[in-house]
Design a protein around this motif. Structure first.
Motif, PDB file in Angstrom:
ATOM      1  N   ASP A 173      46.314  20.395  47.205  1.00  0.00           N
ATOM      2  CA  ASP A 173      45.821  20.755  48.525  1.00  0.00           C
ATOM      3  C   ASP A 173      44.426  21.343  48.305  1.00  0.00           C
ATOM      4  OD1 ASP A 173      45.121  22.222  50.837  1.00  0.00           O
ATOM      5  OD2 ASP A 173      47.217  22.591  51.353  1.00  0.00           O
ATOM      6  N   MET A 174      43.402  20.537  48.525  1.00  0.00           N
ATOM      7  CA  MET A 174      42.057  20.934  48.139  1.00  0.00           C
ATOM      8  C   MET A 174      41.533  22.105  48.972  1.00  0.00           C
ATOM      9  SD  MET A 174      41.521  19.134  45.525  1.00  0.00           S
ATOM     10  CE  MET A 174      39.784  19.452  45.223  1.00  0.00           C
ATOM     11  N   ASP A 175      41.963  22.208  50.231  1.00  0.00           N
ATOM     12  CA  ASP A 175      41.567  23.351  51.045  1.00  0.00           C
ATOM     13  C   ASP A 175      42.164  24.631  50.471  1.00  0.00           C
ATOM     14  OD1 ASP A 175      40.082  21.810  52.795  1.00  0.00           O
ATOM     15  OD2 ASP A 175      41.725  21.570  54.234  1.00  0.00           O
ATOM     16  N   ASP A 176      43.412  24.559  50.038  1.00  0.00           N
ATOM     17  CA  ASP A 176      44.036  25.757  49.487  1.00  0.00           C
ATOM     18  C   ASP A 176      43.462  26.080  48.113  1.00  0.00           C
ATOM     19  OD1 ASP A 176      46.060  27.849  50.011  1.00  0.00           O
ATOM     20  OD2 ASP A 176      46.925  27.091  48.148  1.00  0.00           O
ATOM     21  N   LEU A 177      43.084  25.066  47.362  1.00  0.00           N
ATOM     22  CA  LEU A 177      42.438  25.312  46.068  1.00  0.00           C
ATOM     23  C   LEU A 177      41.111  26.040  46.269  1.00  0.00           C
ATOM     24  CD1 LEU A 177      42.323  25.016  43.004  1.00  0.00           C
ATOM     25  CD2 LEU A 177      41.373  22.715  43.333  1.00  0.00           C
ATOM     26  N   ALA A 178      40.353  25.650  47.301  1.00  0.00           N
ATOM     27  CA  ALA A 178      39.096  26.340  47.598  1.00  0.00           C
ATOM     28  C   ALA A 178      39.359  27.788  47.983  1.00  0.00           C
ATOM     29  CB  ALA A 178      38.346  25.609  48.710  1.00  0.00           C
ATOM     30  N   ARG A 179      40.386  28.016  48.807  1.00  0.00           N
ATOM     31  CA  ARG A 179      40.760  29.385  49.169  1.00  0.00           C
ATOM     32  C   ARG A 179      41.116  30.190  47.940  1.00  0.00           C
ATOM     33  NH1 ARG A 179      45.070  32.226  48.604  1.00  0.00           N
ATOM     34  NH2 ARG A 179      46.155  30.401  47.749  1.00  0.00           N
ATOM     35  N   ALA A 180      41.941  29.598  47.079  1.00  0.00           N
ATOM     36  CA  ALA A 180      42.441  30.313  45.904  1.00  0.00           C
ATOM     37  C   ALA A 180      41.324  30.625  44.919  1.00  0.00           C
ATOM     38  CB  ALA A 180      43.532  29.486  45.228  1.00  0.00           C
ATOM     39  N   SER A 181      40.404  29.693  44.697  1.00  0.00           N
ATOM     40  CA  SER A 181      39.335  29.938  43.732  1.00  0.00           C
ATOM     41  C   SER A 181      38.377  31.004  44.248  1.00  0.00           C
ATOM     42  CB  SER A 181      38.594  28.640  43.396  1.00  0.00           C
ATOM     43  OG  SER A 181      38.081  28.022  44.552  1.00  0.00           O
ATOM     44  N   ALA A 182      38.122  31.039  45.562  1.00  0.00           N
ATOM     45  CA  ALA A 182      37.275  32.089  46.127  1.00  0.00           C
ATOM     46  C   ALA A 182      37.955  33.455  45.998  1.00  0.00           C
ATOM     47  CB  ALA A 182      36.959  31.791  47.588  1.00  0.00           C
ATOM     48  N   LYS A 183      39.252  33.502  46.279  1.00  0.00           N
ATOM     49  CA  LYS A 183      39.992  34.755  46.158  1.00  0.00           C
ATOM     50  C   LYS A 183      40.025  35.225  44.712  1.00  0.00           C
ATOM     51  CE  LYS A 183      44.541  36.838  47.018  1.00  0.00           C
ATOM     52  NZ  LYS A 183      45.903  36.623  47.579  1.00  0.00           N
ATOM     53  N   MET A 184      40.227  34.299  43.783  1.00  0.00           N
ATOM     54  CA  MET A 184      40.289  34.690  42.372  1.00  0.00           C
ATOM     55  C   MET A 184      38.927  35.167  41.878  1.00  0.00           C
ATOM     56  SD  MET A 184      42.280  35.218  39.888  1.00  0.00           S
ATOM     57  CE  MET A 184      43.770  34.286  40.307  1.00  0.00           C
ATOM     58  N   ALA A 185      37.864  34.510  42.302  1.00  0.00           N
ATOM     59  CA  ALA A 185      36.527  34.952  41.900  1.00  0.00           C
ATOM     60  C   ALA A 185      36.276  36.385  42.363  1.00  0.00           C
ATOM     61  CB  ALA A 185      35.473  34.003  42.458  1.00  0.00           C
ATOM     62  N   ALA A 186      36.690  36.706  43.585  1.00  0.00           N
ATOM     63  CA  ALA A 186      36.506  38.065  44.099  1.00  0.00           C
ATOM     64  C   ALA A 186      37.347  39.066  43.311  1.00  0.00           C
ATOM     65  CB  ALA A 186      36.872  38.114  45.584  1.00  0.00           C
ATOM     66  N   PHE A 187      38.554  38.675  42.947  1.00  0.00           N
ATOM     67  CA  PHE A 187      39.437  39.541  42.143  1.00  0.00           C
ATOM     68  C   PHE A 187      38.813  39.827  40.779  1.00  0.00           C
ATOM     69  CE2 PHE A 187      42.916  39.684  38.965  1.00  0.00           C
ATOM     70  CZ  PHE A 187      43.648  40.779  39.427  1.00  0.00           C
ATOM     71  N   VAL A 188      38.324  38.774  40.126  1.00  0.00           N
ATOM     72  CA  VAL A 188      37.702  38.942  38.812  1.00  0.00           C
ATOM     73  C   VAL A 188      36.456  39.815  38.925  1.00  0.00           C
ATOM     74  CG1 VAL A 188      36.539  37.746  36.915  1.00  0.00           C
ATOM     75  CG2 VAL A 188      38.652  36.796  37.886  1.00  0.00           C
ATOM     76  N   LYS A 189      35.614  39.547  39.917  1.00  0.00           N
ATOM     77  CA  LYS A 189      34.381  40.329  40.091  1.00  0.00           C
ATOM     78  C   LYS A 189      34.680  41.803  40.303  1.00  0.00           C
ATOM     79  CE  LYS A 189      31.634  36.524  42.002  1.00  0.00           C
ATOM     80  NZ  LYS A 189      31.030  35.954  43.230  1.00  0.00           N
ATOM     81  N   ALA A 190      35.728  42.111  41.056  1.00  0.00           N
ATOM     82  CA  ALA A 190      36.087  43.506  41.311  1.00  0.00           C
ATOM     83  C   ALA A 190      36.488  44.211  40.021  1.00  0.00           C
ATOM     84  CB  ALA A 190      37.215  43.578  42.337  1.00  0.00           C
ATOM     85  N   HIS A 191      37.265  43.535  39.184  1.00  0.00           N
ATOM     86  CA  HIS A 191      37.683  44.142  37.922  1.00  0.00           C
ATOM     87  C   HIS A 191      36.509  44.278  36.951  1.00  0.00           C
ATOM     88  CE1 HIS A 191      42.080  44.621  38.244  1.00  0.00           C
ATOM     89  NE2 HIS A 191      41.941  43.727  39.206  1.00  0.00           N
ATOM     90  N   VAL A 192      35.619  43.317  36.978  1.00  0.00           N
ATOM     91  CA  VAL A 192      34.431  43.391  36.122  1.00  0.00           C
ATOM     92  C   VAL A 192      33.547  44.567  36.548  1.00  0.00           C
ATOM     93  CG1 VAL A 192      32.293  42.211  35.488  1.00  0.00           C
ATOM     94  CG2 VAL A 192      34.450  40.950  35.507  1.00  0.00           C
ATOM     95  N   ALA A 193      33.367  44.742  37.863  1.00  0.00           N
ATOM     96  CA  ALA A 193      32.544  45.841  38.360  1.00  0.00           C
ATOM     97  C   ALA A 193      33.144  47.191  37.985  1.00  0.00           C
ATOM     98  CB  ALA A 193      32.385  45.739  39.876  1.00  0.00           C
ATOM     99  N   ALA A 194      34.476  47.281  38.006  1.00  0.00           N
ATOM    100  CA  ALA A 194      35.145  48.544  37.690  1.00  0.00           C
ATOM    101  C   ALA A 194      35.123  48.840  36.193  1.00  0.00           C
ATOM    102  CB  ALA A 194      36.585  48.506  38.192  1.00  0.00           C
TER     103      ALA A 194
END
Length: 209
Positions: free
Chosen positions: A71-92
C-alpha cells in the motif's frame, strides 16, 4: 511527542555514542532484534520501535494488499512517521553516528525512510529487503554506507530484486556492499558477521574529526 510515536525499547549504550535503530520483521516486536543490536555493538544505544500496523495480529510497519504488494500511500505515511521518530531521538541524544538495521519488513521501512530522508542515517543494514517498486530518492546518498544481506534462494525476496536495489542505491551515490548466503529468508551467521563488521566500521568513521 515524536519521541514516543512508536511503542519502543531503548537499550542504553555509551552516552554521546552511536544510536542504532533496529526494525523487526513481520510478526516481531521491539524485542526481536534488540539483543542482536547489542551483540553487534557494545557501545551503541539501541532504539527498537514496534510496527504500528497489525496484519491478522502480526505487527508490521506499513500495510500491504498481498505478498510483495505494498500500500504505497501507507508506506509514504509510515516512512514520514519513522523519519520524524528517528530525528526526535537523534536530537535528544546527539549521537556520534546514526545507524539502522532492519530485517524483512523492518529492512523495507528502513529503506523507505532512507529514500525519503537520505541524510538521516550514516549507515544502514538491510537484511532481506524487498523493494518491488522503483524508489524516488529525495536527494543524494553520497557518502552513505549501505549493507544488503540476502539469500540466493529466498522465496520472499527474489535475488534479481536485491541486485536491482543495489544498483539503485549505487546510482544515488551510496557505497553499497552485498552479502549473500545460499539459503532462503532466514538469517545466517555470515550475514550477522558482515553486519558486525559494517557497523564497527561505521562507528569508527563517526568518531573521526
Amino acid at each position: 511527542m515524536t519521541l514516543d510515536s512508536y511503542i519502543h525499547k531503548v537499550v542504553p549504550g555509551t552516552p554521546g555514542g552511536p544510536l542504532l535503530f533496529v526494525f523487526h520483521g513481520t510478526g516481531g516486536d521491539e524485542n526481536q532484534l534488540a539483543a542482536l543490536g547489542r551483540e553487534l555493538s557494545a557501545e551503541a544505544t539501541i532504539v527498537a520501535p514496534r510496527g504500528d500496523v497489525a496484519e491478522f495480529g502480526a505487527a508490521r510497519f506499513f500495510r500491504r494488499t498481498g505478498e510483495g504488494v505494498y500500500d504505497m500511500d501507507d508506506l509514504a505515511r509510515a516512512s514520514a512517521k519513522m523519519a520524524a521518530f528517528v530525528k526526535a531521538h537523534v536530537a535528544a541524544a546527539r549521537p556520534s553516528a546514526v545507524l539502522g538495521l532492519g530485517y524483512s519488513n523492518g529492512a523495507n521501512i528502513l529503506a523507505a525512510t532512507l529514500f525519503s530522508a537520505p541524510t538521516l542515517f550514516d549507515g544502514a543494514v538491510l537484511m532481506h529487503p524487498l523493494i518491488p517498486f522503483e524508489p524516488h530518492i529525495a536527494g543524494s546518498l553520497a557518502g552513505k554506507r549501505v549493507l544488503i544481506t540476502a539469500g540466493r534462494r529466498d522465496p520472499i525476496c527474489p535475488p534479481v530484486l536485491t541486485s536491482r536495489l543495489e544498483a539503485w542505491l549505487e546510482a544515488s551515490g551510496a557505497e553499497v556492499a552485498l552479502e549473500w548466503h545460499d539459503g532462503g529468508h532466514e538469517l545466517r551467521p555470515n550475514e550477522i558477521a558482515a553486519a558486525r563488521r559494517f557497523l564497527c566500521a561505521s562507528i569508527e568513521k563517526g568518531k573521526q574529526p
